[in-house]
Design an enzyme around this catalytic site. Structure first.
Site, mmCIF file in Angstrom:
data_model
loop_
_atom_site.group_PDB
_atom_site.id
_atom_site.type_symbol
_atom_site.label_atom_id
_atom_site.label_comp_id
_atom_site.label_asym_id
_atom_site.label_seq_id
_atom_site.Cartn_x
_atom_site.Cartn_y
_atom_site.Cartn_z
ATOM 1 N N PRO A 2 -5.562 -1.360 1.248
ATOM 2 C CA PRO A 2 -6.599 -1.889 0.441
ATOM 3 C C PRO A 2 -6.760 -0.466 -0.573
ATOM 4 O O PRO A 2 -6.865 0.521 0.186
ATOM 5 C CB PRO A 2 -7.674 -2.107 1.219
ATOM 6 N N GLU A 3 -6.858 -0.946 -1.758
ATOM 7 C CA GLU A 3 -6.940 0.215 -2.495
ATOM 8 C C GLU A 3 -8.483 -0.086 -3.160
ATOM 9 O O GLU A 3 -9.041 -0.841 -2.813
ATOM 10 C CB GLU A 3 -6.077 0.131 -3.687
ATOM 11 N N HIS A 91 -6.863 -8.291 17.239
ATOM 12 C CA HIS A 91 -7.132 -7.040 16.360
ATOM 13 C C HIS A 91 -8.720 -7.463 15.499
ATOM 14 O O HIS A 91 -8.873 -6.655 14.805
ATOM 15 C CB HIS A 91 -6.273 -6.976 15.024
ATOM 16 N N ARG A 110 -3.672 -2.078 12.564
ATOM 17 C CA ARG A 110 -3.073 -0.663 12.702
ATOM 18 C C ARG A 110 -4.104 0.389 12.898
ATOM 19 O O ARG A 110 -3.997 1.459 13.298
ATOM 20 C CB ARG A 110 -2.610 -0.030 11.328
ATOM 21 N N ARG A 152 -2.892 23.524 -14.176
ATOM 22 C CA ARG A 152 -2.195 23.256 -13.025
ATOM 23 C C ARG A 152 -0.858 22.899 -13.320
ATOM 24 O O ARG A 152 -0.313 21.956 -14.001
ATOM 25 C CB ARG A 152 -2.897 22.250 -12.390
#
Ligand SMILES: [Zn+2]
Length: 272
Positions: A2-3, A91, A110, A152
């Site tokens: 999931p983002e 789960h 997971r 950077r």
């Protein structure tokens, strides 16, 4: 994984079901997530009411009058709104049960997710306190990005995926945004101009907003007892398209691995 758009869609999918509802119990079947499930959640005082649901980066914050539940979906977590009598599946680690018979059920094969508790300002929690601006707020803008990265030497892709510069830009959205901005993922950040930063910021906002809008069509799935909420795949230009033709110029998309994350590049549209 999931983002940010999926987490925002989750927030929108669950908030109107649980805001104003009274928590009966938090049932923890397996406390072994990325960090142990907070002990406070196993012993919530009776009568707590959900006052709000919000999101910071990829954390969901469930506010009660006694404190906040902080949830992270990890690699494979998802939340659904179900009748508390819905049979359990493998789960299904946690139920937040409400006294109207509904529960918020957490499923995570997971177990990289997290359920934590704080009774002080959640934005000062060690996991949240140092996070950079939200990508969809005005605090994330081309001027600030240019100032932050102009000295950077690090690859620009690594910086936009770093929570010290902006939160919530995961690998898919970083690849897609850099393609649409015409910037090679490995270009040293200090070689981006102010105009590059303005364009990249604008496109990151567009890509994330489009994904959130698309997620809106899946909100009903948060109440489906079967399967998982419909996370969504928007039209992708480069991500997971190795060796396929660039949708703009037909050049084959290249896949390279940097820092253990796959980068997808059109060598014509994204000069180094
Ligand atoms: Zn191309």
């Amino acid at each position: 994984m999931p983002e940010l758009p999926e987490v925002e869609t989750t927030k929108r999918g669950i908030e109107h079901h649980i805001c104003g509802q009274t928590i009966e119990a938090c049932v923890v079947r397996n406390p072994k997530l990325r960090w142990p499930v907070a002990a406070e959640l196993c012993h919530l005082p009776p009568g707590l009411v959900v006052k709000s649901v919000s999101r910071r980066a990829k954390y969901l914050l469930i506010e009660t009058q006694a404190g906040h539940i902080i949830i992270h979906l990890g690699m494979s977590g998802h939340l659904r709104i179900l009748s508390k009598d819905t049979p359990l599946e493998k789960h299904d680690h946690i139920d937040l049960v409400f006294n109207n018979g509904v529960c918020l059920r957490y499923h995570d094969p997971r177990r990289f997710g997290a359920w934590l508790w704080t009774n002080t300002d959640p934005h000062q929690h060690p996991l949240l306190a140092k996070l950079a601006p939200e990508p969809l707020t005005d605090a994330f803008n081309g001027e600030n990005l240019f100032e932050a990265i102009k000295h950077r030497p690090t690859a620009i892709k690594a910086l936009i995926m770093n929570n010290q510069y902006v939160v919530g830009v995961g690998n898919i959205y970083a690849n897609e945004s850099l393609f649409l901005a015409g910037i090679h993922p490995l270009r040293p950040a200090k070689r981006l101009t102010q105009a590059d930063c303005d364009r990249l910021v604008r496109i990151i906002k567009q890509v994330l907003s489009a994904a959130i809008d698309q997620g809106g069509t899946t909100l009903k799935d948060f109440m489906s007892p079967s399967g998982k909420p419909g996370y969504f795949v928007q039209k992708l230009y480069v991500y997971d398209r190795a060796n396929q033709a660039c949708l703009v110029c037909q050049t084959p998309i290249q896949r390279e691995v940097h820092l253990q994350r796959a980068s997808y590049i059109c060598p014509h549209c994204q000069p180094a």
